[in-house]
Design an enzyme around this catalytic site. Structure first.
Site, PDB file in Angstrom:
ATOM      1  N   SER A  76      50.743   3.944   3.847  1.00  0.00           N
ATOM      2  CA  SER A  76      49.881   5.063   3.479  1.00  0.00           C
ATOM      3  C   SER A  76      49.140   5.534   4.726  1.00  0.00           C
ATOM      4  O   SER A  76      49.038   4.789   5.716  1.00  0.00           O
ATOM      5  CB  SER A  76      48.862   4.614   2.411  1.00  0.00           C
ATOM      6  OG  SER A  76      47.832   5.557   2.250  1.00  0.00           O
ATOM      7  N   TYR A  78      42.749  -1.231  -1.305  1.00  0.00           N
ATOM      8  CA  TYR A  78      43.935  -0.416  -1.014  1.00  0.00           C
ATOM      9  C   TYR A  78      44.255  -0.449   0.477  1.00  0.00           C
ATOM     10  O   TYR A  78      45.411  -0.631   0.877  1.00  0.00           O
ATOM     11  CB  TYR A  78      43.689   1.006  -1.489  1.00  0.00           C
ATOM     12  CG  TYR A  78      44.898   1.910  -1.415  1.00  0.00           C
ATOM     13  CD1 TYR A  78      45.939   1.795  -2.328  1.00  0.00           C
ATOM     14  CD2 TYR A  78      44.993   2.905  -0.442  1.00  0.00           C
ATOM     15  CE1 TYR A  78      47.040   2.629  -2.279  1.00  0.00           C
ATOM     16  CE2 TYR A  78      46.088   3.748  -0.377  1.00  0.00           C
ATOM     17  CZ  TYR A  78      47.110   3.608  -1.300  1.00  0.00           C
ATOM     18  OH  TYR A  78      48.203   4.433  -1.243  1.00  0.00           O
TER      19      TYR A  78
END
Length: 271
Positions: free
Chosen positions: A142, A155
């Site tokens: 990401s 995350y």
């Protein structure tokens, strides 16, 4: 002739979002697909969208956190198609919450899916991919695997781990002399339903988080994300940035180094 024509490609998280669009794009290039997802309804919908018949698609309802099931799926894929040329470890989930508000179980859940799911996919499929004359391993991190942000510690941790794991694996494959290309993908905000299915800390308003993500962060269409990813894989790129926001994040972290850790809090506080 399309790069993936007649190649056998496994895609995790293929029941929705980027995974679904990757599957559609790969099928259009003539790839034979092993599609994995924990959601049977979403997986069935993807298969129906492909319009694929016969021997071109193997669909498996599998949770990427289940190592034994992933090993079995990899073996089934090789048995069905005779080989495996690529694996795209795309499955992932989102979580929002400050460190003090995040339960240990939420940290563990994020790591289980976003990091261990990638490791499980690699460990299961890599032995087969290494036998291909043109193998590829693609792991989806990401933009938050390049830069951390407040409220996303769980995350960030998982996506940074994917980055480190993938870069190490790439070097190992270069040393092995095997024709296996390893690519790490860094998407920015993609217009998927990931925020709606995400967990959030008890202190947050889930509806507000979803509205913020879909209204301000998710800007790139999953079809475009799939196109960029597959183009990067075809070119053997070690790193693929998806979206203008991911490219901006990459520049900021390169230029500002650790200094970005002061920039974001300043922007959020308005100071």
């Amino acid at each position: 002739m399309a790069y993936f024509n007649n190649r056998v490609v496994a895609v995790t998280g293929s029941g929705s979002g980027i995974g679904r669009q990757l599957s559609i794009a790969l099928a259009a290039q003539g790839a034979r697909l092993s599609l994995l997802d924990r959601d049977p309804a979403g997986l069935d919908e993807t298969v129906q969208l492909l319009g694929a018949q016969g021997d071109s698609v193997l669909s498996s309802v599998v949770d990427v956190t289940d190592r034994e099931a992933m090993d079995q799926c990899a073996a089934m894929t090789a048995q069905r198609f005779g080989r495996v040329d690529a694996v795209i470890n795309n499955a992932g989930i989102l979580y929002s919450g400050d460190v003090l508000d995040t339960e240990f179980t939420d940290f563990e859940h994020l790591m289980d899916v976003n990091f261990w799911g990638v490791v499980n996919g690699c460990k299961a499929f890599l032995p087969f991919v290494m036998e291909s004359d043109r193998g590829s391993v693609v792991n989806v991190s990401s933009a938050f695997g390049l830069m951390s942000a407040p409220g996303y510690s769980a995350y960030n941790s998982a996506k940074f781990a994917v980055r480190g794991f993938t870069e190490s694996l790439r070097q190992e494959m270069l040393l092995s002399g095997k024709p296996v290309r390893v690519t790490c993908v860094f998407p920015g905000g993609i217009k998927t339903t990931i925020a709606r299915s995400a967990r959030v800390a008890a202190t947050l308003d889930k509806a507000a988080v979803v509205e913020s993500f879909e209204g301000s962060i998710a800007r790139t269409e999953p079809t475009e994300a799939a196109r960029v990813i597959l183009r990067g894989v075809e070119r053997g790129r070690p790193r693929v940035l998806v979206g203008t926001d991911a490219r901006i994040v990459d520049v900021i972290t390169r230029v500002a180094s650790s200094g970005y850790q002061r920039i974001i809090p300043a922007l959020k506080s308005g100071k």
